[in-house]
Design an enzyme around this catalytic site. Structure first.
Site, PDB file in Angstrom:
ATOM      1  NE  ARG A  71     -33.678 -55.996 -19.316  1.00 56.38           N
ATOM      2  CZ  ARG A  71     -34.051 -56.655 -20.390  1.00 56.38           C
ATOM      3  NH1 ARG A  71     -35.017 -57.572 -20.305  1.00 56.38           N
ATOM      4  NH2 ARG A  71     -33.520 -56.404 -21.556  1.00 56.38           N
ATOM      5  CE1 TYR A 200     -25.858 -56.245 -13.768  1.00 57.29           C
ATOM      6  CE2 TYR A 200     -28.046 -56.286 -14.749  1.00 57.29           C
ATOM      7  CZ  TYR A 200     -26.732 -55.860 -14.761  1.00 57.29           C
ATOM      8  OH  TYR A 200     -26.304 -55.040 -15.770  1.00 57.29           O
ATOM      9  CE  LYS A 209     -35.502 -50.633 -18.713  1.00 57.02           C
ATOM     10  NZ  LYS A 209     -34.334 -51.169 -19.330  1.00 57.02           N
ATOM     11  CG  HIS A 229     -37.056 -49.675 -23.266  1.00 55.67           C
ATOM     12  ND1 HIS A 229     -36.500 -50.768 -23.895  1.00 55.67           N
ATOM     13  CD2 HIS A 229     -36.131 -49.252 -22.362  1.00 55.67           C
ATOM     14  CE1 HIS A 229     -35.283 -50.989 -23.392  1.00 55.67           C
ATOM     15  NE2 HIS A 229     -35.041 -50.100 -22.471  1.00 55.67           N
ATOM     16  CB  SER A 251     -31.919 -54.010 -23.635  1.00 53.44           C
ATOM     17  OG  SER A 251     -33.162 -53.913 -22.982  1.00 53.44           O
ATOM     18  CB  CYS A 253     -30.432 -51.168 -29.544  1.00 49.75           C
ATOM     19  SG  CYS A 253     -30.454 -52.968 -29.695  1.00 49.75           S
ATOM     20  CG  ASP A 280     -33.647 -47.461 -19.915  1.00 50.52           C
ATOM     21  OD1 ASP A 280     -33.319 -47.988 -20.990  1.00 50.52           O
ATOM     22  OD2 ASP A 280     -34.089 -48.114 -18.948  1.00 50.52           O
ATOM     23  NE  ARG A 377     -26.800 -52.497 -18.444  1.00 49.36           N
ATOM     24  CZ  ARG A 377     -27.649 -52.066 -19.369  1.00 49.36           C
ATOM     25  NH1 ARG A 377     -28.094 -50.831 -19.336  1.00 49.36           N
ATOM     26  NH2 ARG A 377     -28.048 -52.859 -20.337  1.00 49.36           N
TER      27      ARG A 377
HETATM   28  P1  GTP Z   1     -30.136 -50.144 -22.248  1.00 48.76           P
HETATM   29  O1  GTP Z   1     -29.548 -49.352 -21.137  1.00 48.76           O
HETATM   30  O2  GTP Z   1     -29.810 -51.598 -22.167  1.00 48.76           O
HETATM   31  O3  GTP Z   1     -31.598 -49.934 -22.439  1.00 48.76           O
HETATM   32  O4  GTP Z   1     -29.353 -49.741 -23.607  1.00 48.76           O
HETATM   33  P2  GTP Z   1     -29.231 -48.451 -24.534  1.00 48.76           P
HETATM   34  O5  GTP Z   1     -30.278 -48.518 -25.588  1.00 48.76           O
HETATM   35  O6  GTP Z   1     -29.162 -47.206 -23.730  1.00 48.76           O
HETATM   36  O7  GTP Z   1     -27.846 -48.727 -25.281  1.00 48.76           O
HETATM   37  P3  GTP Z   1     -26.470 -47.918 -25.272  1.00 48.76           P
HETATM   38  O8  GTP Z   1     -26.635 -46.510 -25.751  1.00 48.76           O
HETATM   39  O9  GTP Z   1     -25.835 -48.100 -23.952  1.00 48.76           O
HETATM   40  O10 GTP Z   1     -25.641 -48.697 -26.391  1.00 48.76           O
HETATM   41  C1  GTP Z   1     -25.340 -50.056 -26.302  1.00 48.76           C
HETATM   42  C2  GTP Z   1     -24.186 -50.408 -27.180  1.00 48.76           C
HETATM   43  O11 GTP Z   1     -24.406 -49.995 -28.538  1.00 48.76           O
HETATM   44  C3  GTP Z   1     -22.895 -49.736 -26.735  1.00 48.76           C
HETATM   45  O12 GTP Z   1     -21.843 -50.683 -26.746  1.00 48.76           O
HETATM   46  C4  GTP Z   1     -22.669 -48.672 -27.761  1.00 48.76           C
HETATM   47  O13 GTP Z   1     -21.307 -48.379 -27.933  1.00 48.76           O
HETATM   48  C5  GTP Z   1     -23.326 -49.224 -29.015  1.00 48.76           C
HETATM   49  N1  GTP Z   1     -23.859 -48.131 -29.884  1.00 48.76           N
HETATM   50  C6  GTP Z   1     -24.630 -47.093 -29.482  1.00 48.76           C
HETATM   51  N2  GTP Z   1     -24.922 -46.254 -30.506  1.00 48.76           N
HETATM   52  C7  GTP Z   1     -24.319 -46.785 -31.599  1.00 48.76           C
HETATM   53  C8  GTP Z   1     -24.261 -46.381 -32.986  1.00 48.76           C
HETATM   54  O14 GTP Z   1     -24.801 -45.360 -33.410  1.00 48.76           O
HETATM   55  N3  GTP Z   1     -23.554 -47.196 -33.819  1.00 48.76           N
HETATM   56  C9  GTP Z   1     -22.929 -48.327 -33.383  1.00 48.76           C
HETATM   57  N4  GTP Z   1     -22.272 -49.060 -34.268  1.00 48.76           N
HETATM   58  N5  GTP Z   1     -22.962 -48.737 -32.077  1.00 48.76           N
HETATM   59  C10 GTP Z   1     -23.652 -47.980 -31.204  1.00 48.76           C
HETATM   60  C1  SPV Z   2     -32.209 -52.759 -20.238  1.00 45.87           C
HETATM   61  O1  SPV Z   2     -31.910 -53.977 -20.213  1.00 45.87           O
HETATM   62  O2  SPV Z   2     -32.974 -52.287 -21.115  1.00 45.87           O
HETATM   63  C2  SPV Z   2     -31.623 -51.828 -19.263  1.00 45.87           C
HETATM   64  C3  SPV Z   2     -30.836 -52.391 -18.162  1.00 45.87           C
HETATM   65  O3  SPV Z   2     -31.829 -50.628 -19.366  1.00 45.87           O
HETATM   66  S1  SPV Z   2     -31.799 -53.073 -16.879  1.00 45.87           S
HETATM   67  O4  SPV Z   2     -32.082 -52.028 -15.917  1.00 45.87           O
HETATM   68  O5  SPV Z   2     -30.996 -54.129 -16.278  1.00 45.87           O
HETATM   69  O6  SPV Z   2     -33.030 -53.573 -17.423  1.00 45.87           O
HETATM   70 MN    MN Z   3     -33.275 -50.172 -21.062  1.00 46.24          MN
END
Ligand code: GTP
Ligand code: SPV
Ligand code: MN
Length: 593
Positions: A71, A200, A209, A229, A251, A253, A280, A377
């Site tokens: 983004r 992208y 989003k 979110h 994002s 996290c 999400d 992704r």
């Molecule tokens: P968006 O799709 O961008 O909104 O992200 P999301 O909030 O769904 O994040 P996602 O669950 O994909 O995690 C992002 C990164 O954080 C990944 O590389 C995970 O491996 C890492 N991660 C997720 N949960 C944990 C956790 O409990 N501990 C640690 N240390 N890392 C974590």
């Molecule tokens: C985020 O960035 O929080 C995502 C990926 O979930 S995107 O759809 O690219 O915004």
């Molecule tokens: Mn997101």
């Protein structure tokens, strides 16, 4: 052949065709045959690469331009008529001016190309919460992703009906993918989104989003509901009762990971189960019973690939085994499968890295390079997920017991704490801060305020958004979910994460659920209620009570620094900052003295 008689759709479409002058217009009906033909075309032109159809049936690969991998917050605009309505946290431009600036860029942009007309819904077909969008695009990649991420095709026009004007108009062209002329623009008062010069994910899958958060948050404020979110998950106890939780993390996290977690053995053997409703986005409104109900408006997962493996997120990995699109990961050329950092310890030797160069993956990684982009992704259908909730398609959604906020904080924020009440919970959400990630272009690892994980996604003035949260609490009264804050990311002096995270986050969720049911004690601290250290179950972990105490520690000096940062941040909102939040800040400062 037009798929709808709706005059509002047809009129707008005519205007957009006149503007962009495509050679051909194709209505996306969502049929198997049509999608099959589009996949074949994309493979033939090289836009998509077919992966190993035995190991990864139905899976495709796509690579974006190296300048177009995330983004772009500095090129994202909220064009409300009044500048103040976009607020201090959004880029703003007068809509007339923005249309005037973008119109020449769209002028004839689809000449020599095909325009795809994508009708889709956000939300299950037939739900009163569901809304319709139409995206016009010159990208097959967008069509194929929208097929996974939304309910797409003729059924969306059926949901809209022949008269309604309540649909979001999305216009996307990849144009020349020129980063200098990339714009992701929202016109909340026109129900319109214009996106240009990107190809992208979050910039171009306009249902996600752009619509389901930026436009929908604005609609939610006006119509009395919330677009957030947030992931949505259900926890089933051994008696078969399911309690639902939503959680807002910025994002990359941990939303996808928490939404699909596999309970640790100690809970699994007792019969606890976790069900995924969404990873999400949550749309929430008060139900007839007075409680807060949530739906996931999406139909798939656009998840972060790196870090996903059998141990960290088995269910996400399983979800990507068929009918999935991979974007900017690495390819193993020996068997045309995919690889990314931390998938396993064996980077493929015969690899193509995310930018398209053939490399010896083992050496390449050993030299400190990344084979997959950190924001690479997968786009996977929700139905692939082994733990998808049986309420996933339920038009009513699910009732929410607890709302969790959380970010990536190396220090300051403890493992978990509970807000004293809804108003304090809104304060807790409003002061969220987190280290930036690769999900957006720009520096990574910088702590910034990200209220409710909505900083890049709130389609109106954030002060009004806080007020809307307070108003929702007022409406919900005693039925309001309890509010918590978590932090899985505290680090030790060497920078290692102290808390094991992932599946073990269930241990924290259990305290949260016990609190909701009045079954667990708490200690009052300066920032809210915390568990007693011994109430976080650490059976089977190799950390002891002292470590948990450390994770729960509230360092008053760090918090005083934080309070000063909050005060500074709050100044931005001027008189649109609700007085209740100002009062909460004063209480926090007093508690810290
Ligand atoms: P968006 O799709 O961008 O909104 O992200 P999301 O909030 O769904 O994040 P996602 O669950 O994909 O995690 C992002 C990164 O954080 C990944 O590389 C995970 O491996 C890492 N991660 C997720 N949960 C944990 C956790 O409990 N501990 C640690 N240390 N890392 C974590
Ligand atoms: C985020 O960035 O929080 C995502 C990926 O979930 S995107 O759809 O690219 O915004
Ligand atoms: Mn997101």
């Amino acid at each position: 052949m037009a798929l709808t008689n709706n005059p509002n759709v047809l009129k707008w479409l005519d205007e957009m065709i006149a503007l962009t002058t495509p050679d051909k217009v194709v209505w996306i009906d969502g049929s198997e045959e049509q999608l099959k033909a589009l996949k074949e075309e994309a493979i033939a032109t090289g836009e998509m690469i077919e992966l190993n159809q035995e190991k990864l049936p139905g899976c495709l690969y796509h690579r974006t331009e190296p300048n177009d991998v995330a983004r772009v917050e500095d090129r994202t605009f909220i064009c409300s008529r009044n500048k103040e309505d976009a607020g201090p946290t959004n880029n703003w431009c007068d809509p007339k001016e923005m249309y005037a600036k973008l119109t020449p860029m769209y002028n004839g942009v689809m000449k020599g190309r095909t325009m795809y007309v994508i009708p889709y819904t956000m939300g299950p077909i037939g739900s009163v919460m569901t809304k319709v969008g139409v995206e016009l695009t010159d990208s097959i990649y967008v069509v194929l992703n929208m097929d996974i991420m939304t309910r797409m095709g003729t059924r969306a026009f059926e949901q809209l009906g022949d008269e309604s004007n309540d649909f979001v108009r999305g216009l996307h062209s990849k144009a020349n993918v020129d980063p200098e002329n990339r714009y992701i623009v929202h016109f909340p008062e026109d129900n319109a989104i214009w996106s240009i010069n990107s190809a992208y994910g979050g910039n171009v899958l306009l249902g996600k989003k752009c619509f389901a958060l930026r436009i929908a948050s604005y609609q939610g404020k006006n119509e009395g509901w919330m677009a957030e979110h947030m992931l949505i998950l259900g926890i089933e106890n051994p008696q078969g009762e399911v309690k639902y939780i939503t959680a807002a993390f910025p994002s990359a996290c941990g939303k996808t990971n928490l939404a699909m977690l596999i309970p640790p053995e100690i809970y699994k053997e007792k019969g606890y189960k976790v069900w995924t409703v969404g990873d999400d986005i949550a749309w929430m409104r008060q139900g007839p019973d007075g409680r807060l109900w949530a739906i996931n408006p999406e139909n798939g997962f656009f998840g972060v690939a790196p870090g996903t493996n059998e141990n960290s997120n088995f269910n996400a990995l399983e979800s990507t085994k068929k009918n999935t699109i991979f974007t900017n990961v690495a390819i193993n050329n020996d068997d045309m499968t995919v690889w990314w950092e931390k998938l396993d310890k064996n980077p493929p030797e015969n690899a193509t890295e995310w930018k398209g160069a053939k490399v010896n993956g083992k050496e390449y990684v050993a030299e400190g390079n990344k084979l997959a982009h950190p924001n690479s992704r997968f786009t996977a259908p929700a139905i692939n997920c082994p733990c998808i909730s049986d309420k996933f398609n339920d038009p009513q959604g699910v009732p929410i017991s607890a709302i969790i906020f959380g970010g990536r904080r190396a220090k300051t924020a403890p493992l978990v704490y509970q807000a004293r009440d809804w108003q304090h919970g809104v304060f807790v959400g409003s002061i969220m801060a987190s280290e930036t990630t690769a999900a957006a272009a720009g520096a990574v690892g910088v702590v910034r305020r990200d209220p409710m994980a909505m900083l890049p996604f709130c389609g109106y003035h954030m002060g009004d958004y806080f007020q809307h949260w307070l108003d929702m609490g007022e409406k919900l009264g005693e039925n309001a979910p309890k509010i918590f804050n978590v932090n899985w990311f505290r680090t030790d002096d060497e920078g290692n994460f102290i808390w094991p995270g992932f599946g073990d986050n269930m241990r924290v969720l259990m305290w949260i659920l016990d609190r909701c049911e009045g079954k667990a004690d708490a200690v009052e601290t300066a920032i809210g209620y915390e568990p007693k250290a011994e109430d976080i179950n650490i059976e089977g972990l190799d950390i002891d009570l002292e470590v948990v105490k450390g994770l729960l520690d509230v360092d008053k000096d760090l918090w005083k620094e934080d309070a000063a940062g909050i005060e500074e941040f709050y100044k931005k909102f001027g008189d649109r900052l609700p007085k209740e939040l100002k009062a909460e800040l004063e209480t926090l400062k007093k508690n810290l003295d």
